[in-house]
Scaffold this active site. Structure first.
Site, short mmCIF file in Angstrom:
data_model
loop_
_atom_site.label_atom_id
_atom_site.label_comp_id
_atom_site.label_asym_id
_atom_site.label_seq_id
_atom_site.Cartn_x
_atom_site.Cartn_y
_atom_site.Cartn_z
N ARG A 66 -53.86 -49.10 41.90
CA ARG A 66 -53.18 -49.15 43.38
C ARG A 66 -53.31 -48.01 43.97
O ARG A 66 -53.54 -47.79 45.16
CB ARG A 66 -51.81 -49.87 43.08
CG ARG A 66 -51.53 -50.44 44.41
CD ARG A 66 -50.09 -51.25 44.20
NE ARG A 66 -49.00 -50.46 43.72
CZ ARG A 66 -47.82 -51.27 43.45
NH1 ARG A 66 -47.74 -52.60 43.44
NH2 ARG A 66 -46.87 -50.54 42.75
N LYS A 124 -49.49 -48.51 49.26
CA LYS A 124 -47.88 -47.80 48.92
C LYS A 124 -47.87 -46.61 49.53
O LYS A 124 -48.11 -45.50 48.91
CB LYS A 124 -47.64 -48.10 47.48
CG LYS A 124 -46.35 -48.28 47.12
CD LYS A 124 -46.04 -48.46 46.07
CE LYS A 124 -44.55 -48.40 45.59
NZ LYS A 124 -44.10 -49.57 45.95
C1 LIG Z 1 -43.80 -51.04 45.53
C2 LIG Z 1 -43.50 -52.22 46.49
C3 LIG Z 1 -43.30 -53.63 45.89
C4 LIG Z 1 -43.16 -53.70 44.45
O1 LIG Z 1 -44.47 -53.71 43.74
P1 LIG Z 1 -44.23 -53.26 42.16
O2 LIG Z 1 -45.61 -53.11 41.90
O3 LIG Z 1 -43.94 -54.78 41.68
O4 LIG Z 1 -43.27 -52.58 41.90
C5 LIG Z 1 -43.35 -54.36 47.13
N1 LIG Z 1 -43.31 -54.40 48.24
C6 LIG Z 1 -43.57 -53.03 48.51
C7 LIG Z 1 -43.80 -52.83 50.15
C8 LIG Z 1 -43.44 -52.15 47.80
O5 LIG Z 1 -43.77 -50.78 48.26
#
Ligand SMILES: *Cc1c(COP(=O)(O)O)cnc(C)c1O
Length: 341
Positions: A82, A184
């Site tokens: 990711r 992210k």
């Molecule tokens: C990090 C994040 C999540 C959760 O992702 P995980 O991989 O399960 O930790 C969900 N929504 C947003 C906007 C995020 O930044």
């Protein structure tokens, strides 16, 4: 190994610096070898790309102490992948997947004293982050970057532990169609702060964001994806190109289908369907699965039949299975658990 003197069961979700962090710098088109260091400070130009134009992305995962005393982390390969996607979308260099996983292993091993013991409810949160370090004043990608992984022991993300949350439908949008909602990036959080502070001031735990184009479909909260359980027991999660692809949510959908034998479906979820849902939960590394008891839509309350005292029965099963896998009580699907020690 002697553990740090910390009240493991009493900690919340905050930053407690640990002994070591991993740092690698990108310069002249290449990443250096990287080091584990005690230095928790970053010194960069006042004109660095991260400071001027928010050129930064991050990841989040956890290390767990299992029932039999190993230290493991959960699907770090998916965090590595990711981050490749996030970096590409932000015109940043990619930190290689195998090096990312090795750095996670090394930094957790170096902070063994800070990995909370089994049964305390706490875990070691791992934060990989990448940011532009060299100066830019005209708008363009920077030439130099830092990739860093630090860790901090954490307790539950929501203060009430696993008491159901009350959330509201937000009038603000989180992510534009064809924008950056699927990566992210820190910028997605900067613009959500106004909305979350306002939600807290109004007595809500979180915002439910709708799709920005039509405002008819459920997307996610500021930092967690949704799962719903329909009245006929189907697990449903919203499908959209502007949702961050949560590793927790993807794992839960797999668990639902392949371990618990439930029907599980990723599809568009309309706001108008919310009143027909039996259970609702927020899922993410930080939130794990936090049950939602009530959704407020501008004065109209949607009370989930699972109520305000406990998790719904299907959510509970998903929660117990997922955390059972993470803590080594339940056999994990192939490749999900990376053993560190
Ligand atoms: C990090 C994040 C999540 C959760 O992702 P995980 O991989 O399960 O930790 C969900 N929504 C947003 C906007 C995020 O930044």
């Amino acid at each position: 190994m002697e553990k740090a003197n910390i009240d493991w069961s009493g900690i919340g979700f905050g930053y407690l610096p640990t002994a070591k962090r991993f740092v690698s710098n990108y310069k002249n088109g290449a990443w250096d070898d990287g080091v584990l260091t005690e230095d928790d400070k970053v010194v960069i130009s006042e004109c660095a790309g991260v400071i001027q134009y928010a050129q930064t992305c991050f990841e989040g995962l956890k290390a767990y102490t299992t029932e039999d005393g190993h230290i493991v982390c959960f699907r770090p390969d998916l965090n590595a992948e990711r981050m490749l996607d996030s970096a590409a979308r932000l015109e940043m260099p990619q930190f290689p997947k195998d090096r990312f996983i090795q750095a996670v292993v090394d930094v957790v091993a170096a902070n063994e004293a800070y990995v909370p013991p089994y049964g305390t409810g706490a875990t070691l949160y791992i934060r990989p982050v990448m940011f532009a370090t060299s100066p830019v004043i005209g708008v363009k990608p920077a030439a130099e970057y830092q990739f860093r992984i630090f860790t901090t022991p954490v307790g539950p993300y929501f203060k009430g532990g696993i008491k159901p949350l009350t959330i509201r439908i937000s009038d603000f949008d989180r992510a534009a169609p064809h924008g950056t909602g699927h990566i992210k990036a820190g910028l997605n959080y900067a613009m959500s702060l106004y909305a979350i502070v306002d939600a807290h001031n109004q007595g809500f735990d979180e915002n439910m964001y709708l799709d920005a184009a039509t405002r008819t479909k459920v997307e996610e909260t500021g930092g967690a994806n949704f799962i719903f359980v329909t009245k006929d027991g189907k697990v449903v999660t919203p499908k959209s190109n502007s949702i961050l692809p949560s590793i927790t949510r993807r794992s839960i959908m797999y668990v639902a289908k392949n371990i618990l034998g439930l029907e599980a479906e990723e599809r568009e979820v309309y706001k108008d369907e919310l009143k027909d849902m039996a259970e609702c939960g927020l899922c993410g590394t930080a939130a794990v699965i936090s049950p939602v008891g009530k959704i407020v839509d501008h004065g109209t309350e949607i009370c989930l039949p699972s109520g305000m005292n406990d998790m719904g029965p299907v959510t509970k099963k998903l929660y117990d299975t997922l955390t059972g896998i993470q803590m080594g009580r339940i056999e994990a699907p192939e490749g999900w658990i990376k053993v560190i020690k």
